[in-house]
Write a protein that holds these residues in place. Structure first.
Motif, PDB file in Angstrom:
ATOM      1  N   PRO A   1      45.332  41.062  36.763  1.00 20.93           N
ATOM      2  CA  PRO A   1      46.999  40.676  36.236  1.00 20.93           C
ATOM      3  C   PRO A   1      47.244  40.944  35.082  1.00 20.93           C
ATOM      4  N   LEU A   2      46.508  41.921  34.200  1.00 17.80           N
ATOM      5  CA  LEU A   2      47.227  43.040  33.182  1.00 17.80           C
ATOM      6  C   LEU A   2      48.009  43.765  33.496  1.00 17.80           C
ATOM      7  N   THR A   3      47.503  44.525  34.708  1.00 23.76           N
ATOM      8  CA  THR A   3      47.914  45.130  35.232  1.00 23.76           C
ATOM      9  C   THR A   3      49.664  45.276  34.828  1.00 23.76           C
ATOM     10  N   GLU A   4      49.969  44.254  35.659  1.00 25.26           N
ATOM     11  CA  GLU A   4      51.106  44.010  35.431  1.00 25.26           C
ATOM     12  C   GLU A   4      52.224  43.724  33.887  1.00 25.26           C
ATOM     13  N   PHE A   5      51.599  43.505  33.433  1.00 24.33           N
ATOM     14  CA  PHE A   5      51.979  43.720  31.536  1.00 24.33           C
ATOM     15  C   PHE A   5      51.422  44.949  30.550  1.00 24.33           C
ATOM     16  N   SER A   6      50.442  45.858  30.918  1.00 26.22           N
ATOM     17  CA  SER A   6      50.159  46.445  30.405  1.00 26.22           C
ATOM     18  C   SER A   6      50.438  47.818  31.001  1.00 26.22           C
ATOM     19  N   ASP A   7      50.547  49.665  30.746  1.00 23.37           N
ATOM     20  CA  ASP A   7      49.976  50.410  31.766  1.00 23.37           C
ATOM     21  C   ASP A   7      48.993  50.822  31.099  1.00 23.37           C
TER      22      ASP A   7
ATOM     23  N   SER B   1      53.401  44.698  23.220  1.00 21.86           N
ATOM     24  CA  SER B   1      53.699  43.756  24.899  1.00 21.86           C
ATOM     25  C   SER B   1      52.915  42.253  23.807  1.00 21.86           C
ATOM     26  N   LYS B   2      53.326  41.883  23.073  1.00 20.51           N
ATOM     27  CA  LYS B   2      53.750  40.173  22.140  1.00 20.51           C
ATOM     28  C   LYS B   2      52.069  39.453  22.597  1.00 20.51           C
ATOM     29  N   LEU B   3      50.923  40.646  22.855  1.00 18.55           N
ATOM     30  CA  LEU B   3      49.657  40.103  23.202  1.00 18.55           C
ATOM     31  C   LEU B   3      49.084  41.395  22.281  1.00 18.55           C
ATOM     32  N   VAL B   4      47.542  40.723  22.125  1.00 20.54           N
ATOM     33  CA  VAL B   4      46.506  40.980  21.432  1.00 20.54           C
ATOM     34  C   VAL B   4      45.058  40.704  22.254  1.00 20.54           C
ATOM     35  N   GLY B   5      44.834  41.696  22.893  1.00 17.11           N
ATOM     36  CA  GLY B   5      43.057  41.725  23.141  1.00 17.11           C
ATOM     37  C   GLY B   5      42.611  41.414  21.829  1.00 17.11           C
TER      38      GLY B   5
ATOM     39  N   ASP C   1      36.111  47.739  59.339  1.00 19.09           N
ATOM     40  CA  ASP C   1      35.526  46.686  60.196  1.00 19.09           C
ATOM     41  C   ASP C   1      37.115  46.148  59.253  1.00 19.09           C
ATOM     42  N   LEU C   2      37.715  46.310  58.370  1.00 17.12           N
ATOM     43  CA  LEU C   2      38.353  45.559  57.534  1.00 17.12           C
ATOM     44  C   LEU C   2      39.843  45.501  58.112  1.00 17.12           C
ATOM     45  N   LYS C   3      40.005  46.717  58.964  1.00 19.47           N
ATOM     46  CA  LYS C   3      41.540  47.295  59.599  1.00 19.47           C
ATOM     47  C   LYS C   3      42.027  46.128  59.874  1.00 19.47           C
ATOM     48  N   GLY C   4      43.138  46.033  59.663  1.00 14.36           N
ATOM     49  CA  GLY C   4      43.859  44.754  59.363  1.00 14.36           C
ATOM     50  C   GLY C   4      44.156  43.218  59.010  1.00 14.36           C
ATOM     51  N   LEU C   5      42.584  43.110  59.191  1.00 11.11           N
ATOM     52  CA  LEU C   5      42.578  41.576  58.185  1.00 11.11           C
ATOM     53  C   LEU C   5      43.440  41.262  56.918  1.00 11.11           C
ATOM     54  N   LYS C   6      43.484  40.328  57.476  1.00 10.80           N
ATOM     55  CA  LYS C   6      44.145  39.469  56.153  1.00 10.80           C
ATOM     56  C   LYS C   6      43.853  39.433  55.073  1.00 10.80           C
ATOM     57  N   ILE C   7      43.290  39.957  53.855  1.00 15.72           N
ATOM     58  CA  ILE C   7      43.038  39.954  52.309  1.00 15.72           C
ATOM     59  C   ILE C   7      43.664  39.547  51.424  1.00 15.72           C
ATOM     60  N   ARG C   8      43.445  38.259  50.208  1.00 15.64           N
ATOM     61  CA  ARG C   8      43.882  38.100  49.728  1.00 15.64           C
ATOM     62  C   ARG C   8      43.220  39.553  48.636  1.00 15.64           C
ATOM     63  N   VAL C   9      44.564  39.729  47.585  1.00 15.71           N
ATOM     64  CA  VAL C   9      44.057  40.644  46.224  1.00 15.71           C
ATOM     65  C   VAL C   9      44.820  39.350  45.038  1.00 15.71           C
ATOM     66  N   GLN C  10      43.965  39.760  43.922  1.00 12.88           N
ATOM     67  CA  GLN C  10      44.754  39.866  42.725  1.00 12.88           C
ATOM     68  C   GLN C  10      45.684  40.283  42.367  1.00 12.88           C
ATOM     69  N   PRO C  11      47.474  39.714  41.969  1.00 13.89           N
ATOM     70  CA  PRO C  11      48.384  39.872  41.935  1.00 13.89           C
ATOM     71  C   PRO C  11      48.993  40.425  40.941  1.00 13.89           C
ATOM     72  N   SER C  12      48.436  41.831  41.600  1.00 13.62           N
ATOM     73  CA  SER C  12      49.085  43.345  41.179  1.00 13.62           C
ATOM     74  C   SER C  12      49.095  44.499  42.061  1.00 13.62           C
ATOM     75  N   GLU C  13      49.896  45.366  41.665  1.00 10.82           N
ATOM     76  CA  GLU C  13      50.318  46.322  42.504  1.00 10.82           C
ATOM     77  C   GLU C  13      49.344  47.527  43.534  1.00 10.82           C
ATOM     78  N   LEU C  14      48.137  47.346  41.812  1.00 11.27           N
ATOM     79  CA  LEU C  14      47.162  48.365  42.034  1.00 11.27           C
ATOM     80  C   LEU C  14      46.319  47.517  42.781  1.00 11.27           C
ATOM     81  N   ALA C  15      45.798  46.914  43.279  1.00  6.23           N
ATOM     82  CA  ALA C  15      45.122  45.405  44.165  1.00  6.23           C
ATOM     83  C   ALA C  15      45.584  45.527  45.292  1.00  6.23           C
ATOM     84  N   ILE C  16      46.510  45.659  44.852  1.00  9.43           N
ATOM     85  CA  ILE C  16      47.477  45.905  46.849  1.00  9.43           C
ATOM     86  C   ILE C  16      47.305  47.471  47.390  1.00  9.43           C
ATOM     87  N   SER C  17      46.916  48.432  46.201  1.00  2.62           N
ATOM     88  CA  SER C  17      46.806  49.529  47.047  1.00  2.62           C
ATOM     89  C   SER C  17      46.100  50.116  47.229  1.00  2.62           C
ATOM     90  N   VAL C  18      45.018  49.039  46.424  1.00  2.15           N
ATOM     91  CA  VAL C  18      43.462  49.349  46.709  1.00  2.15           C
ATOM     92  C   VAL C  18      43.224  49.427  48.431  1.00  2.15           C
TER      93      VAL C  18
END
Ligand code: GTR
Length: 326
Positions: A97-103, A139-143, A166-183
Protein backbone atom coordinates in the motif's frame (compact mmCIF):
# COMPACT_ATOMS: atom_id res chain seq x y z
CA UNK A 1 17.19 -1.14 64.69
CA UNK A 2 16.47 2.51 64.23
CA UNK A 3 19.51 2.84 62.01
CA UNK A 4 18.28 0.03 59.76
CA UNK A 5 14.91 1.64 59.60
CA UNK A 6 16.44 4.94 58.49
CA UNK A 7 18.55 3.13 55.92
CA UNK A 8 15.48 1.38 54.57
CA UNK A 9 13.52 4.60 54.46
CA UNK A 10 16.23 6.41 52.58
CA UNK A 11 16.46 3.56 50.05
CA UNK A 12 12.71 3.79 49.56
CA UNK A 13 12.88 7.55 49.25
CA UNK A 14 15.67 7.36 46.67
CA UNK A 15 13.82 4.74 44.60
CA UNK A 16 10.64 6.79 44.54
CA UNK A 17 12.72 9.75 43.46
CA UNK A 18 14.48 7.76 40.72
CA UNK A 19 11.18 6.34 39.48
CA UNK A 20 9.70 9.81 39.28
CA UNK A 21 12.75 11.08 37.43
CA UNK A 22 12.38 8.22 34.94
CA UNK A 23 8.99 9.57 34.09
CA UNK A 24 7.10 6.90 35.99
CA UNK A 25 5.15 9.48 37.95
CA UNK A 26 6.54 12.76 36.77
CA UNK A 27 3.87 13.70 34.25
CA UNK A 28 6.52 14.34 31.63
CA UNK A 29 5.82 11.11 29.84
CA UNK A 30 4.96 11.53 26.19
CA UNK A 31 2.49 8.91 25.06
CA UNK A 32 2.49 7.96 21.39
CA UNK A 33 0.07 5.99 19.25
CA UNK A 34 1.17 3.08 17.06
CA UNK A 35 -1.37 1.57 14.63
CA UNK A 36 -1.36 -2.00 13.29
CA UNK A 37 -4.17 -3.67 11.36
CA UNK A 38 -3.41 -7.17 12.66
CA UNK A 39 -4.83 -8.87 15.75
CA UNK A 40 -3.10 -8.65 19.11
CA UNK A 41 -0.91 -11.73 18.98
CA UNK A 42 0.06 -11.43 15.31
CA UNK A 43 3.85 -11.35 14.70
CA UNK A 44 3.88 -7.70 13.60
CA UNK A 45 2.03 -6.70 16.78
CA UNK A 46 4.49 -8.75 18.84
CA UNK A 47 7.22 -6.74 17.09
CA UNK A 48 5.41 -3.43 17.71
CA UNK A 49 5.14 -4.22 21.41
CA UNK A 50 8.81 -5.14 21.65
CA UNK A 51 9.64 -1.87 19.91
CA UNK A 52 7.44 0.02 22.41
CA UNK A 53 9.11 -1.71 25.34
CA UNK A 54 12.59 -0.92 24.02
CA UNK A 55 11.76 2.73 23.32
CA UNK A 56 10.46 3.10 26.85
CA UNK A 57 13.59 1.47 28.21
CA UNK A 58 16.04 3.43 26.07
CA UNK A 59 14.41 6.79 26.79
CA UNK A 60 14.23 6.10 30.55
CA UNK A 61 10.46 6.07 30.37
CA UNK A 62 10.10 9.49 28.79
CA UNK A 63 8.29 7.94 25.82
CA UNK A 64 5.49 5.46 26.11
CA UNK A 65 3.95 3.84 23.04
CA UNK A 66 0.40 2.52 23.05
CA UNK A 67 -0.08 -0.15 20.40
CA UNK A 68 -3.54 -0.11 18.79
CA UNK A 69 -3.91 -3.49 17.09
CA UNK A 70 -6.72 -4.92 14.98
CA UNK A 71 -7.12 -1.91 12.71
CA UNK A 72 -8.67 0.16 15.55
CA UNK A 73 -7.21 3.36 14.11
CA UNK A 74 -8.29 2.66 10.54
CA UNK A 75 -7.25 0.76 7.44
CA UNK A 76 -3.67 0.94 6.20
CA UNK A 77 -4.17 3.73 3.70
CA UNK A 78 -5.98 6.03 6.12
CA UNK A 79 -3.46 5.30 8.87
CA UNK A 80 -0.60 6.33 6.55
CA UNK A 81 -2.50 9.51 5.71
CA UNK A 82 -2.96 10.19 9.43
CA UNK A 83 0.77 9.67 9.91
CA UNK A 84 1.42 12.27 7.23
CA UNK A 85 -0.86 14.66 9.10
CA UNK A 86 0.83 13.78 12.37
CA UNK A 87 -2.37 12.65 14.11
CA UNK A 88 -0.96 9.12 14.46
CA UNK A 89 2.70 8.86 15.47
CA UNK A 90 3.75 5.40 14.37
CA UNK A 91 2.54 2.46 12.34
CA UNK A 92 3.46 -0.92 11.03
CA UNK A 93 2.29 -1.18 7.46
CA UNK A 94 2.92 -3.43 4.47
CA UNK A 95 5.17 -2.15 1.68
CA UNK A 96 2.57 -2.63 -1.08
CA UNK A 97 0.00 0.00 0.00
CA UNK A 98 2.97 2.35 0.44
CA UNK A 99 3.57 2.24 -3.33
CA UNK A 100 0.86 4.91 -3.44
CA UNK A 101 2.94 7.16 -1.18
CA UNK A 102 6.48 6.64 -2.51
CA UNK A 103 7.95 6.28 -5.98
CA UNK A 104 10.62 3.86 -4.84
CA UNK A 105 9.36 1.40 -2.23
CA UNK A 106 7.21 -0.46 -4.80
CA UNK A 107 10.34 -2.15 -6.07
CA UNK A 108 9.89 -4.54 -3.12
CA UNK A 109 6.45 -5.54 -4.39
CA UNK A 110 7.64 -6.56 -7.85
CA UNK A 111 6.87 -10.21 -8.61
CA UNK A 112 9.65 -12.78 -8.26
CA UNK A 113 12.18 -10.06 -7.43
CA UNK A 114 14.49 -12.05 -5.15
CA UNK A 115 15.85 -15.53 -5.69
CA UNK A 116 15.06 -16.53 -2.11
CA UNK A 117 13.95 -15.21 1.25
CA UNK A 118 17.58 -15.31 2.40
CA UNK A 119 18.61 -13.11 -0.53
CA UNK A 120 15.78 -10.69 0.22
CA UNK A 121 16.81 -10.33 3.87
CA UNK A 122 20.44 -9.87 2.99
CA UNK A 123 19.41 -6.84 0.97
CA UNK A 124 16.86 -5.55 3.50
CA UNK A 125 19.44 -5.77 6.28
CA UNK A 126 22.10 -4.16 4.12
CA UNK A 127 22.71 -0.88 2.38
CA UNK A 128 19.83 -1.26 -0.05
CA UNK A 129 17.36 -1.67 2.81
CA UNK A 130 18.48 1.50 4.55
CA UNK A 131 18.50 3.41 1.27
CA UNK A 132 14.93 2.31 0.62
CA UNK A 133 13.83 3.38 4.09
CA UNK A 134 15.43 6.76 3.38
CA UNK A 135 13.33 7.24 0.24
CA UNK A 136 10.36 8.31 2.38
CA UNK A 137 12.11 11.60 3.00
CA UNK A 138 9.89 14.36 1.69
CA UNK A 139 6.68 12.35 2.09
CA UNK A 140 6.21 13.22 5.77
CA UNK A 141 7.01 9.63 6.71
CA UNK A 142 10.09 8.08 8.27
CA UNK A 143 10.95 4.43 7.65
CA UNK A 144 12.48 2.78 10.73
CA UNK A 145 12.83 -0.95 10.06
CA UNK A 146 11.57 -3.89 8.02
CA UNK A 147 9.52 -6.69 9.53
CA UNK A 148 9.00 -10.10 7.97
CA UNK A 149 5.91 -10.86 5.94
CA UNK A 150 7.21 -13.93 4.08
CA UNK A 151 5.85 -14.61 0.64
CA UNK A 152 2.41 -14.07 -0.81
CA UNK A 153 0.43 -16.65 -2.77
CA UNK A 154 -3.06 -17.02 -4.21
CA UNK A 155 -6.28 -18.45 -2.80
CA UNK A 156 -9.84 -18.75 -4.03
CA UNK A 157 -13.21 -20.33 -3.36
CA UNK A 158 -13.75 -22.03 -6.74
CA UNK A 159 -11.05 -24.53 -7.68
CA UNK A 160 -7.46 -25.58 -7.18
CA UNK A 161 -5.40 -23.30 -9.37
CA UNK A 162 -2.29 -24.90 -10.82
CA UNK A 163 -1.22 -22.58 -13.64
CA UNK A 164 -1.78 -18.90 -14.47
CA UNK A 165 -4.35 -20.04 -17.08
CA UNK A 166 -6.54 -21.38 -14.28
CA UNK A 167 -6.76 -17.85 -12.89
CA UNK A 168 -8.32 -16.39 -16.04
CA UNK A 169 -11.35 -14.29 -15.25
CA UNK A 170 -11.39 -15.01 -11.50
CA UNK A 171 -12.17 -12.00 -9.34
CA UNK A 172 -9.19 -11.71 -7.03
CA UNK A 173 -8.78 -9.08 -4.33
CA UNK A 174 -5.44 -7.27 -4.35
CA UNK A 175 -3.96 -4.71 -1.95
CA UNK A 176 -4.90 -1.15 -2.90
CA UNK A 177 -1.99 -0.38 -5.23
CA UNK A 178 -1.64 0.25 -8.96
CA UNK A 179 1.24 -2.21 -9.12
CA UNK A 180 -0.71 -4.99 -7.39
CA UNK A 181 -3.57 -4.53 -9.86
CA UNK A 182 -1.17 -4.76 -12.81
CA UNK A 183 0.36 -7.99 -11.49
CA UNK A 184 -3.00 -9.76 -11.29
CA UNK A 185 -4.05 -8.44 -14.66
CA UNK A 186 -0.81 -9.93 -16.02
CA UNK A 187 -1.86 -13.26 -14.46
CA UNK A 188 -5.11 -12.93 -16.40
CA UNK A 189 -7.32 -12.44 -13.32
CA UNK A 190 -9.86 -9.74 -12.75
CA UNK A 191 -8.02 -7.69 -10.10
CA UNK A 192 -10.09 -5.91 -7.47
CA UNK A 193 -8.33 -3.55 -5.02
CA UNK A 194 -9.99 -3.55 -1.61
CA UNK A 195 -9.12 -2.89 2.02
CA UNK A 196 -8.08 -5.97 3.98
CA UNK A 197 -10.93 -5.80 6.48
CA UNK A 198 -13.57 -6.07 3.75
CA UNK A 199 -12.26 -9.16 2.02
CA UNK A 200 -13.82 -11.87 4.19
CA UNK A 201 -17.41 -10.88 3.52
CA UNK A 202 -16.67 -10.09 -0.12
CA UNK A 203 -15.52 -13.68 -0.67
CA UNK A 204 -18.32 -15.05 1.48
CA UNK A 205 -21.00 -13.26 -0.52
CA UNK A 206 -19.38 -14.07 -3.87
CA UNK A 207 -18.46 -10.47 -4.73
CA UNK A 208 -14.92 -11.84 -4.94
CA UNK A 209 -13.65 -15.29 -5.73
CA UNK A 210 -10.34 -15.02 -3.94
CA UNK A 211 -7.39 -13.08 -2.70
CA UNK A 212 -3.66 -13.35 -2.15
CA UNK A 213 -1.57 -13.34 0.99
CA UNK A 214 0.87 -15.22 3.19
CA UNK A 215 -0.29 -18.11 5.41
CA UNK A 216 -0.38 -16.10 8.69
CA UNK A 217 -2.70 -13.47 7.21
CA UNK A 218 -4.80 -16.06 5.37
CA UNK A 219 -5.31 -17.87 8.66
CA UNK A 220 -5.79 -15.02 11.14
CA UNK A 221 -8.16 -13.12 8.82
CA UNK A 222 -10.22 -16.34 8.59
CA UNK A 223 -10.23 -16.08 4.80
CA UNK A 224 -9.48 -19.81 4.80
CA UNK A 225 -13.06 -20.38 5.97
CA UNK A 226 -14.51 -18.87 2.80
CA UNK A 227 -11.77 -19.74 0.29
CA UNK A 228 -10.72 -23.33 0.40
CA UNK A 229 -8.05 -23.54 -2.30
CA UNK A 230 -4.55 -22.18 -1.75
CA UNK A 231 -1.86 -22.18 -4.43
CA UNK A 232 1.65 -21.67 -3.10
CA UNK A 233 3.18 -19.75 -6.01
CA UNK A 234 5.14 -17.30 -3.77
CA UNK A 235 4.79 -14.61 -6.38
CA UNK A 236 5.95 -11.68 -4.26
CA UNK A 237 7.27 -10.84 -0.79
CA UNK A 238 6.81 -7.20 0.18
CA UNK A 239 8.04 -6.77 3.76
CA UNK A 240 6.29 -4.92 6.55
CA UNK A 241 7.64 -1.50 7.50
CA UNK A 242 7.72 0.16 10.89
CA UNK A 243 7.28 3.89 10.36
CA UNK A 244 7.12 7.17 12.23
CA UNK A 245 5.41 10.39 11.30
CA UNK A 246 7.75 13.19 10.26
CA UNK A 247 6.06 15.30 12.94
CA UNK A 248 7.10 12.91 15.70
CA UNK A 249 10.57 12.54 14.20
CA UNK A 250 11.21 16.27 14.06
CA UNK A 251 10.18 16.58 17.70
CA UNK A 252 12.84 14.10 18.87
CA UNK A 253 16.33 15.03 20.03
CA UNK A 254 19.19 13.36 18.15
CA UNK A 255 19.71 11.06 21.09
CA UNK A 256 16.05 10.03 21.13
CA UNK A 257 16.06 9.50 17.36
CA UNK A 258 18.91 7.09 17.91
CA UNK A 259 16.96 5.34 20.68
CA UNK A 260 13.88 4.94 18.44
CA UNK A 261 15.95 3.67 15.53
CA UNK A 262 17.85 1.18 17.69
CA UNK A 263 14.62 0.00 19.32
CA UNK A 264 13.09 -0.56 15.86
CA UNK A 265 16.07 -2.56 14.62
CA UNK A 266 16.33 -4.59 17.82
CA UNK A 267 12.64 -5.50 17.69
CA UNK A 268 13.10 -7.16 14.29
CA UNK A 269 14.57 -10.39 15.70
CA UNK A 270 11.57 -10.88 18.00
CA UNK A 271 9.14 -10.18 15.16
CA UNK A 272 10.89 -12.57 12.78
CA UNK A 273 10.95 -15.38 15.31
CA UNK A 274 7.20 -15.00 15.88
CA UNK A 275 6.79 -14.85 12.12
CA UNK A 276 8.51 -18.17 11.46
CA UNK A 277 6.46 -19.83 14.16
CA UNK A 278 3.10 -18.60 12.90
CA UNK A 279 3.99 -19.34 9.27
CA UNK A 280 4.43 -22.98 10.19
CA UNK A 281 1.40 -23.15 12.48
CA UNK A 282 -0.98 -21.35 10.17
CA UNK A 283 -0.17 -23.55 7.20
CA UNK A 284 -0.85 -26.64 9.31
CA UNK A 285 -4.05 -25.11 10.68
CA UNK A 286 -5.60 -24.35 7.30
CA UNK A 287 -4.81 -27.87 6.09
CA UNK A 288 -6.36 -29.30 9.25
CA UNK A 289 -9.42 -27.19 8.54
CA UNK A 290 -9.92 -28.87 5.17
CA UNK A 291 -8.14 -26.50 2.80
CA UNK A 292 -6.53 -27.95 -0.31
CA UNK A 293 -3.02 -26.73 -0.98
CA UNK A 294 -1.20 -26.84 -4.31
CA UNK A 295 2.57 -26.35 -4.07
CA UNK A 296 3.87 -24.91 -7.33
CA UNK A 297 7.09 -26.62 -8.42
CA UNK A 298 7.32 -25.26 -11.97
CA UNK A 299 7.57 -21.51 -11.53
CA UNK A 300 8.42 -20.82 -15.20
CA UNK A 301 4.85 -20.11 -16.40
CA UNK A 302 4.23 -17.86 -13.39
CA UNK A 303 7.42 -15.89 -13.95
CA UNK A 304 6.69 -15.64 -17.65
CA UNK A 305 3.18 -14.33 -17.03
CA UNK A 306 4.52 -11.34 -15.10
CA UNK A 307 7.27 -10.34 -17.54
CA UNK A 308 5.11 -7.41 -18.78
CA UNK A 309 5.34 -5.97 -15.24
CA UNK A 310 9.07 -5.49 -15.66
CA UNK A 311 8.45 -3.79 -19.00
CA UNK A 312 5.86 -1.52 -17.45
CA UNK A 313 7.73 -0.63 -14.24
CA UNK A 314 11.35 -1.23 -15.28
CA UNK A 315 12.01 2.44 -15.92
CA UNK A 316 10.46 3.65 -12.64
CA UNK A 317 12.49 1.22 -10.54
CA UNK A 318 15.62 1.22 -12.73
CA UNK A 319 17.94 2.54 -10.02
CA UNK A 320 16.94 -0.25 -7.65
CA UNK A 321 16.82 -3.00 -10.24
CA UNK A 322 20.34 -2.03 -11.31
CA UNK A 323 21.49 -2.29 -7.71
CA UNK A 324 19.97 -5.76 -7.59
CA UNK A 325 21.60 -6.66 -10.94
CA UNK A 326 18.19 -7.29 -12.47
C1 GTR B 1 -0.93 -8.61 5.17
C2 GTR B 1 -0.19 -7.41 5.69
C3 GTR B 1 -1.19 -6.34 6.05
C4 GTR B 1 -2.08 -6.01 4.87
C5 GTR B 1 -2.68 -7.27 4.31
C6 GTR B 1 -3.48 -7.02 3.04
O1 GTR B 1 -0.03 -9.63 4.85
O2 GTR B 1 0.55 -7.75 6.84
O3 GTR B 1 -0.51 -5.22 6.52
O4 GTR B 1 -1.35 -5.31 3.89
O5 GTR B 1 -1.69 -8.23 4.04
O6 GTR B 1 -3.51 -7.92 2.21
O7 GTR B 1 -4.11 -5.97 2.93
Amino acid sequence: MKKRMYALMSVLFVSVFVLAACGGESGDVITLKLADNHPDDYPTVIGDKKFAELVEEKTDGRYKIDVFAGGQLGDEKSVVEQLQLGSIDLTRVNATPLTEFSDDIGVLSLPYLFESEEAKWEHLNGELGQELLDTFEGSKLVGLAFYDSGERSIYNSKKLIKTPEDLKGLKIRVQPSELAISVFEAFGASATPMEYGEVYSAIQTGVLEGGENNFPSYYTSNHYEVAKYFTVNKYTGPPEILMASQKLWDSLSDEDKKAFKEAALESVAVQREAWDKLTQESKEAVIENGNEIFEVTDFAPWREAVEPIYEKYGEQYKEWLDKLNK
